[in-house]
Design an enzyme around this catalytic site. Structure first.
Site, PDB file in Angstrom:
ATOM      1  N   LYS A   1      57.226  37.672  41.831  1.00  9.79           N
ATOM      2  CA  LYS A   1      58.460  37.480  42.578  1.00  9.79           C
ATOM      3  C   LYS A   1      58.042  36.904  43.920  1.00  9.79           C
ATOM      4  O   LYS A   1      57.020  37.342  44.472  1.00  9.79           O
ATOM      5  CB  LYS A   1      59.097  38.856  42.823  1.00  9.79           C
ATOM      6  CG  LYS A   1      60.522  39.017  42.347  1.00  9.79           C
ATOM      7  CD  LYS A   1      60.946  40.466  42.434  1.00  9.79           C
ATOM      8  CE  LYS A   1      62.439  40.579  42.565  1.00  9.79           C
ATOM      9  NZ  LYS A   1      62.928  40.212  43.890  1.00  9.79           N
TER      10      LYS A   1
ATOM     11  N   ASN B   1      47.586  37.913  48.551  1.00 13.12           N
ATOM     12  CA  ASN B   1      47.886  37.570  47.152  1.00 13.12           C
ATOM     13  C   ASN B   1      46.628  37.007  46.500  1.00 13.12           C
ATOM     14  O   ASN B   1      45.777  36.427  47.175  1.00 13.12           O
ATOM     15  CB  ASN B   1      49.000  36.514  47.088  1.00 13.12           C
ATOM     16  CG  ASN B   1      49.362  36.177  45.654  1.00 13.12           C
ATOM     17  OD1 ASN B   1      49.499  37.044  44.796  1.00 13.12           O
ATOM     18  ND2 ASN B   1      49.517  34.882  45.365  1.00 13.12           N
TER      19      ASN B   1
ATOM     20  N   HIS C   1      45.431  34.353  43.472  1.00 11.39           N
ATOM     21  CA  HIS C   1      45.934  33.274  42.621  1.00 11.39           C
ATOM     22  C   HIS C   1      44.792  32.785  41.732  1.00 11.39           C
ATOM     23  O   HIS C   1      43.676  32.577  42.224  1.00 11.39           O
ATOM     24  CB  HIS C   1      46.476  32.133  43.491  1.00 11.39           C
ATOM     25  CG  HIS C   1      47.140  31.067  42.677  1.00 11.39           C
ATOM     26  ND1 HIS C   1      48.420  31.213  42.171  1.00 11.39           N
ATOM     27  CD2 HIS C   1      46.692  29.873  42.246  1.00 11.39           C
ATOM     28  CE1 HIS C   1      48.719  30.142  41.464  1.00 11.39           C
ATOM     29  NE2 HIS C   1      47.690  29.307  41.494  1.00 11.39           N
TER      30      HIS C   1
ATOM     31  N   GLU D   1      38.390  37.141  39.698  1.00 13.70           N
ATOM     32  CA  GLU D   1      39.503  37.647  40.515  1.00 13.70           C
ATOM     33  C   GLU D   1      39.194  39.056  40.997  1.00 13.70           C
ATOM     34  O   GLU D   1      39.388  39.389  42.166  1.00 13.70           O
ATOM     35  CB  GLU D   1      40.800  37.675  39.697  1.00 13.70           C
ATOM     36  CG  GLU D   1      41.374  36.309  39.404  1.00 13.70           C
ATOM     37  CD  GLU D   1      42.755  36.399  38.776  1.00 13.70           C
ATOM     38  OE1 GLU D   1      43.570  37.227  39.189  1.00 13.70           O
ATOM     39  OE2 GLU D   1      43.020  35.625  37.832  1.00 13.70           O
TER      40      GLU D   1
ATOM     41  N   GLY E   1      48.089  44.641  35.564  1.00  9.32           N
ATOM     42  CA  GLY E   1      47.478  45.361  36.681  1.00  9.32           C
ATOM     43  C   GLY E   1      45.962  45.481  36.632  1.00  9.32           C
ATOM     44  O   GLY E   1      45.408  46.431  37.181  1.00  9.32           O
TER      45      GLY E   1
HETATM   46  C1  GAR Z   1      46.249  37.345  37.591  1.00  8.29           C
HETATM   47  O1  GAR Z   1      45.537  36.356  36.915  1.00  8.29           O
HETATM   48  C2  GAR Z   1      46.781  36.813  38.911  1.00  8.29           C
HETATM   49  O2  GAR Z   1      45.897  35.951  39.566  1.00  8.29           O
HETATM   50  C3  GAR Z   1      48.008  36.100  38.451  1.00  8.29           C
HETATM   51  O3  GAR Z   1      48.576  36.961  37.505  1.00  8.29           O
HETATM   52  C4  GAR Z   1      47.540  37.681  36.841  1.00  8.29           C
HETATM   53  C5  GAR Z   1      47.857  39.156  36.887  1.00  8.29           C
HETATM   54  O4  GAR Z   1      46.897  39.887  36.155  1.00  8.29           O
HETATM   55  N1  GAR Z   1      48.882  35.800  39.544  1.00  8.29           N
HETATM   56  C6  GAR Z   1      49.526  34.653  39.677  1.00  8.29           C
HETATM   57  O5  GAR Z   1      49.502  33.785  38.845  1.00  8.29           O
HETATM   58  C7  GAR Z   1      50.329  34.523  40.961  1.00  8.29           C
HETATM   59  N2  GAR Z   1      50.764  33.190  41.157  1.00  8.29           N
HETATM   60  P1  GAR Z   1      46.744  41.449  36.321  1.00  8.29           P
HETATM   61  O6  GAR Z   1      48.157  42.045  36.217  1.00  8.29           O
HETATM   62  O7  GAR Z   1      45.869  41.865  35.171  1.00  8.29           O
HETATM   63  O8  GAR Z   1      46.119  41.720  37.660  1.00  8.29           O
END
Ligand code: GAR
Length: 211
Positions: free
Chosen positions: A92, A108, A110, A180, A12
């Protein structure tokens, strides 16, 4: 005031960036009213509790299938009058039953430059492994609207990150994550301000001042 729900499955840190952006006034007229997770142990839930935000853990084991799960989720989000759903490391794929209700309202993030390095199985550290395997010199971040495909929805914004010869999947993940956090809050700000329009695969962001 826009009501936001953030869906998480893990750490998160993106959720944290969005919560901070609202607290420090970068994003105005918005409130995260609930943080949802399909994983009980998701640290994102704890972050929400620490910030006094309601949490909802929905256990997939309590539902017959993913369709029933997402139907329930859509009903709950409707009951809370949620305007925007932010997926932040939510591992999910949302079913059409959810997306039909929240069409054009689900975002979202990515950790790569879509449409490369996306799709099913391309999440978390796997993304950065594939980026390094491919030998690309530049990777990045994509914030996009969610449609019924995996990572195929209209792109709101992208930022690039250079890949160096020394990078490992872990170092790249760390580098990209920083971008991000910046990108997600920027994109959410535009959406909260109703400045983003969608036309097919393309989005347009109105300059501020022309709201
Ligand atoms: C992040 O890097 C996000 O971009 C990725 O999961 C991580 C979650 O980090 N999402 C994906 O790969 C979706 N396809 P966080 O829980 O620290 O925000």
């Amino acid at each position: 005031m826009k009501k936001i729900a953030v869906f998480v499955s893990g750490g998160g840190s993106n959720l944290q960036a969005l919560m901070d952006a609202i607290t420090d006034g970068y994003i105005k007229d918005a409130s995260i009213v609930v943080v949802v997770s399909n994983k009980k142990e998701a640290y994102g839930l704890e972050r929400a509790v620490k910030s006094g935000i309601d949490t909802l853990f929905l256990d997939p084991k309590d539902f017959k299938n993913a369709q029933e799960y997402d139907k329930n989720l859509a009903e709950k989000m409707n009951a809370l009058k949620i305007d925007i759903v932010c997926l932040a490391g939510y591992m999910k794929i949302l079913k059409p039953i959810f997306l039909e209700v929240f069409k054009g309202k689900v975002l979202n993030i990515h950790p790569a430059l879509l449409p490369s390095f996306g799709g099913e199985g391309c999440y978390g550290l796997h993304v950065h492994e594939k980026v390094l395997e491919a030998g690309v010199k530049v990777t990045g971040v994509t914030v996009h609207f969610v449609d019924e495909g995996a990572d195929t929805g209209p792109i709101i914004l992208q930022k690039t990150v250079e890949v160096s010869d020394e990078d490992t999947p872990e170092s790249l993940q760390k580098k990209v994550l920083k971008y991000e956090h910046e990108s997600y809050k920027e994109a959410l700000k535009y959406v909260v301000q109703d400045r983003v329009s969608i036309n097919g695969k393309k989005t347009y962001i109105k300059p501020s001042g022309k709201i």
